[in-house]
Design an enzyme around this catalytic site. Structure first.
Site, PDB file in Angstrom:
ATOM      1  N   ASP A  20       0.789  -1.251   0.000  1.00 48.50           N
ATOM      2  CA  ASP A  20       0.000   0.000   0.000  1.00 48.50           C
ATOM      3  C   ASP A  20       0.817   1.295   0.000  1.00 48.50           C
ATOM      4  O   ASP A  20       0.465   2.234   0.714  1.00 48.50           O
ATOM      5  CB  ASP A  20      -0.954   0.007   1.206  1.00 48.50           C
ATOM      6  CG  ASP A  20      -1.961  -1.142   1.190  1.00 48.50           C
ATOM      7  OD1 ASP A  20      -1.899  -1.973   0.282  1.00 48.50           O
ATOM      8  OD2 ASP A  20      -2.813  -1.187   2.098  1.00 48.50           O
ATOM      9  N   LYS A 120      -6.854  -5.029  -2.839  1.00 48.82           N
ATOM     10  CA  LYS A 120      -7.626  -5.502  -1.682  1.00 48.82           C
ATOM     11  C   LYS A 120      -8.604  -4.437  -1.235  1.00 48.82           C
ATOM     12  O   LYS A 120      -8.438  -3.260  -1.577  1.00 48.82           O
ATOM     13  CB  LYS A 120      -6.679  -5.897  -0.541  1.00 48.82           C
ATOM     14  CG  LYS A 120      -5.856  -4.748  -0.008  1.00 48.82           C
ATOM     15  CD  LYS A 120      -4.890  -5.211   1.060  1.00 48.82           C
ATOM     16  CE  LYS A 120      -4.121  -4.057   1.661  1.00 48.82           C
ATOM     17  NZ  LYS A 120      -4.951  -3.108   2.427  1.00 48.82           N
ATOM     18  N   CYS A 169      -1.871  -2.541   7.856  1.00 48.99           N
ATOM     19  CA  CYS A 169      -1.589  -3.469   6.757  1.00 48.99           C
ATOM     20  C   CYS A 169      -0.372  -4.343   7.025  1.00 48.99           C
ATOM     21  O   CYS A 169      -0.410  -5.560   6.827  1.00 48.99           O
ATOM     22  CB  CYS A 169      -1.411  -2.678   5.464  1.00 48.99           C
ATOM     23  SG  CYS A 169      -1.208  -3.746   4.052  1.00 48.99           S
TER      24      CYS A 169
HETATM   25  C1  VGL Z   1      -4.855   0.648   5.695  1.00 44.25           C
HETATM   26  C2  VGL Z   1      -6.149   2.055   6.936  1.00 44.25           C
HETATM   27  C3  VGL Z   1      -7.154   1.965   6.011  1.00 44.25           C
HETATM   28  C4  VGL Z   1      -3.570  -0.063   5.509  1.00 44.25           C
HETATM   29  C5  VGL Z   1      -5.852   0.529   4.764  1.00 44.25           C
HETATM   30  O1  VGL Z   1      -3.380  -0.644   4.424  1.00 44.25           O
HETATM   31  O2  VGL Z   1      -2.741  -0.053   6.433  1.00 44.25           O
HETATM   32  N1  VGL Z   1      -5.004   1.402   6.782  1.00 44.25           N
HETATM   33  N2  VGL Z   1      -7.001   1.201   4.931  1.00 44.25           N
END
Ligand code: VGL
Ligand code: ZN
Length: 226
Positions: A20, A120, A169
């Site tokens: 991410d 995802k 994540c």
């Molecule tokens: C994530 C908050 C919201 C992450 C994803 O990938 O860490 N954190 N969505």
């Protein structure tokens, strides 16, 4: 849990998972991680190195009305915590909306190196922090993303994680990877936390599960070892 050693890593069977690293999670984005851009040179060097037999990436990729967005819950604000299917769910600002600029993988990194990019969080009713399994759905299941099977099919033994965010994540992915039977490492300086106050708790939670915490210079040292 036995302490794992980098001397045991067979590098051609080691996979770097870059989680991410997207515009919205970096300073200036919708859900910015403080100092998030400081991991960019570290992650770039890891991706460009010939160290890992495989490099894959993940991309948070939400529909506009995703259940994790505060805007999908009337009367709620970002960072409120609600109950969702019996589990605590943080409500986030709208982020990583499919096709938006904020959802783009950051251009500084050499994505051309990735064998696969797993998206995802695409089911509007379920969040997905981990790159291996979604969060809980209404039936209490956590569905696989397919990454574990993909890595097994490629003969991967060791999983090295870096990217954003450290306490969501990266942590959830590390725990799921360990449960899926991989030997797991978190490259600490290749990650950053939304809330650095969580760092100590995260570190000990990972260590208790036998997950290794490494710093990128140790990887370069390991590379020089005979
Ligand atoms: C994530 C908050 C919201 C992450 C994803 O990938 O860490 N954190 N969505
Ligand atoms: Zn998200």
């Amino acid at each position: 849990m036995p302490t794992i050693s980098m001397a045991d890593v067979i590098w051609p069977q080691a996979c770097l998972v870059v989680t991410d690293v997207q515009v919205d999670f970096l300073p200036g984005g919708a859900l910015p991680v403080p100092e998030g851009n400081q991991l960019l040179p570290v992650v770039r060097a890891l991706m460009e190195s010939e160290r890992f037999g495989l490099v894959v990436a993940t991309q948070d990729w939400h529909p506009p009305d995703h259940v994790s967005f505060a805007s999908s819950h009337s009367g709620r604000l970002a960072y409120d915590v609600v109950d969702l299917y019996g589990h605590a769910q943080v409500l986030w600002p709208d982020h990583c909306v499919q096709g938006s600029l904020g959802a783009q993988l950051h251009h500084y990194l050499p994505w051309v190196r990735c064998a696969a990019i797993i998206r995802k969080g695409m089911n509007r009713a379920v969040d997905s922090y981990s790159t291996f399994r979604n969060n809980w759905d209404a039936s209490g299941n956590r569905d696989a993303t397919g990454l574990a099977d993909y890595l097994r099919g490629r003969g991967v033994h060791d999983v090295f994680l870096c990217g954003l965010t450290r306490e969501f994540c990266v942590k959830w992915s590390a725990e799921d990877a360990a449960q899926a039977g991989f030997r797991v490492w978190v490259i600490w300086d290749g990650t950053r936390a939304l809330d650095p106050g969580t760092d100590q708790g995260i570190e000990s939670a990972l260590k208790v599960k036998g997950i290794g915490i490494v710093h990128s210079p140790e990887l370069w040292d390991a590379a020089r070892a005979p």
